[in-house]
Design a protein around this motif. Structure first.
Motif, short mmCIF file in Angstrom:
data_model
loop_
_atom_site.label_atom_id
_atom_site.label_comp_id
_atom_site.label_asym_id
_atom_site.label_seq_id
_atom_site.Cartn_x
_atom_site.Cartn_y
_atom_site.Cartn_z
N ARG A 1 45.97 46.71 29.99
CA ARG A 1 46.60 46.57 31.30
C ARG A 1 45.58 46.66 32.44
NH1 ARG A 1 51.68 49.94 33.76
NH2 ARG A 1 51.52 49.06 35.83
N ASP A 2 44.58 47.53 32.29
CA ASP A 2 43.55 47.64 33.33
C ASP A 2 42.80 46.32 33.50
OD1 ASP A 2 44.14 50.26 33.87
OD2 ASP A 2 42.65 51.06 32.48
N ALA A 3 42.50 45.65 32.40
CA ALA A 3 41.81 44.36 32.47
C ALA A 3 42.66 43.33 33.19
CB ALA A 3 41.45 43.88 31.07
N LEU A 4 43.96 43.30 32.88
CA LEU A 4 44.84 42.34 33.55
C LEU A 4 44.99 42.64 35.04
CD1 LEU A 4 47.61 41.82 30.87
CD2 LEU A 4 45.79 40.26 31.52
N GLU A 5 45.08 43.93 35.39
CA GLU A 5 45.17 44.29 36.81
C GLU A 5 43.90 43.91 37.55
OE1 GLU A 5 46.20 48.37 37.36
OE2 GLU A 5 48.16 48.13 36.42
N ASN A 6 42.75 44.20 36.96
CA ASN A 6 41.48 43.83 37.61
C ASN A 6 41.39 42.32 37.78
OD1 ASN A 6 40.72 46.49 37.70
ND2 ASN A 6 39.37 46.38 35.93
N PHE A 7 41.78 41.58 36.76
CA PHE A 7 41.74 40.12 36.81
C PHE A 7 42.71 39.59 37.86
CE2 PHE A 7 43.50 36.13 34.85
CZ PHE A 7 42.47 35.32 35.25
N PHE A 8 43.90 40.15 37.89
CA PHE A 8 44.95 39.69 38.79
C PHE A 8 44.56 39.87 40.26
CE2 PHE A 8 49.13 40.17 40.89
CZ PHE A 8 49.72 39.01 40.46
N LEU B 1 41.41 27.21 37.44
CA LEU B 1 40.26 27.04 36.56
C LEU B 1 38.96 27.55 37.19
CD1 LEU B 1 41.00 23.53 35.05
CD2 LEU B 1 41.34 25.75 34.01
N GLY B 2 38.73 27.19 38.43
CA GLY B 2 37.48 27.58 39.08
C GLY B 2 37.42 29.05 39.45
N VAL B 3 38.34 29.48 40.27
CA VAL B 3 38.35 30.86 40.74
C VAL B 3 38.81 31.80 39.64
CG1 VAL B 3 39.26 32.43 42.49
CG2 VAL B 3 38.66 30.11 43.11
N GLY B 4 39.73 31.35 38.80
CA GLY B 4 40.21 32.18 37.70
C GLY B 4 39.11 32.54 36.72
N THR B 5 38.28 31.57 36.40
CA THR B 5 37.15 31.83 35.50
C THR B 5 36.19 32.82 36.12
OG1 THR B 5 37.37 29.60 34.62
CG2 THR B 5 35.30 30.72 34.20
N LEU B 6 35.87 32.62 37.37
CA LEU B 6 34.95 33.53 38.06
C LEU B 6 35.56 34.93 38.18
CD1 LEU B 6 32.23 33.75 39.49
CD2 LEU B 6 33.38 33.11 41.60
N ALA B 7 36.85 35.01 38.44
CA ALA B 7 37.51 36.32 38.55
C ALA B 7 37.49 37.05 37.22
CB ALA B 7 38.96 36.15 39.04
N TRP B 8 37.63 36.31 36.12
CA TRP B 8 37.61 36.95 34.80
C TRP B 8 36.21 37.50 34.51
CZ3 TRP B 8 41.13 38.73 31.66
CH2 TRP B 8 40.75 39.10 30.39
N ILE B 9 35.18 36.79 34.91
CA ILE B 9 33.81 37.23 34.67
C ILE B 9 33.48 38.43 35.55
CG2 ILE B 9 31.39 36.57 34.92
CD1 ILE B 9 32.26 33.73 34.13
N VAL B 10 33.92 38.41 36.79
CA VAL B 10 33.55 39.45 37.76
C VAL B 10 34.47 40.67 37.68
CG1 VAL B 10 33.31 39.87 40.25
CG2 VAL B 10 32.54 37.74 39.29
N ARG B 11 35.55 40.61 36.97
CA ARG B 11 36.57 41.67 36.99
C ARG B 11 36.03 43.04 36.67
NH1 ARG B 11 38.40 42.82 31.56
NH2 ARG B 11 37.43 41.27 30.23
N ASP B 12 35.02 43.17 35.82
CA ASP B 12 34.48 44.48 35.44
C ASP B 12 33.17 44.81 36.13
OD1 ASP B 12 36.56 45.07 33.72
OD2 ASP B 12 35.62 44.00 32.07
N GLY B 13 32.68 43.94 36.96
CA GLY B 13 31.45 44.21 37.68
C GLY B 13 30.25 43.58 36.98
N LEU B 14 29.27 43.20 37.77
CA LEU B 14 28.08 42.55 37.23
C LEU B 14 26.83 43.37 37.50
CD1 LEU B 14 28.71 38.84 38.21
CD2 LEU B 14 28.96 39.87 35.98
N GLY B 15 26.98 44.59 37.93
CA GLY B 15 25.83 45.42 38.28
C GLY B 15 25.10 45.93 37.06
N PRO B 16 24.19 46.85 37.28
CA PRO B 16 23.43 47.41 36.16
C PRO B 16 24.30 48.27 35.24
CG PRO B 16 22.84 48.50 38.20
CD PRO B 16 23.74 47.36 38.56
N VAL B 17 25.45 48.72 35.74
CA VAL B 17 26.34 49.55 34.92
C VAL B 17 27.75 48.93 34.91
CG1 VAL B 17 27.19 51.88 34.53
CG2 VAL B 17 25.04 51.54 35.74
#
Length: 83
Positions: A46-53, A23-39
């Motif tokens: 499948r790419d989303a699942l790999e990034n999350f995993f 719950l804790g790290v999984g939620t954070l990993a889902w939010i951070v999976r695509d990056g939080l930068g300006p872009v």
């Protein structure tokens, strides 16, 4: 009897660890999976699942915890059968 209580305590700790990790790290990993930068880059499928995993090694740790719980649960049932 003491061994059963010891295994039950370890199982309870692993369940707690699994819940916090899932719950804790999984939620954070889902939010951070695509990056939080300006872009940020949105991934799908499948790419989303790999990034999350693989973000924070979330998936492999989750599988290791589930495997440890399954082995300890099996060991606990064998101990209880032997008594």
């Amino acid at each position: 009897m003491r061994r059963v209580a010891w295994v039950q305590r370890i199982l309870a700790f692993l369940y707690l660890l699994l819940m916090v990790w899932g719950l804790g790290v999984g939620t954070l990993a889902w939010i951070v999976r695509d990056g939080l930068g300006p872009v940020p880059v949105a991934s799908q499928g499948r790419d989303a699942l790999e990034n999350f995993f693989f973000t924070f090694s979330w998936g492999p740790v989750m599988f290791i915890l589930c495997g440890a719980i399954a082995l300890l649960y099996w060991y606990l049932t064998e101990l209880q059968r032997a008594e």
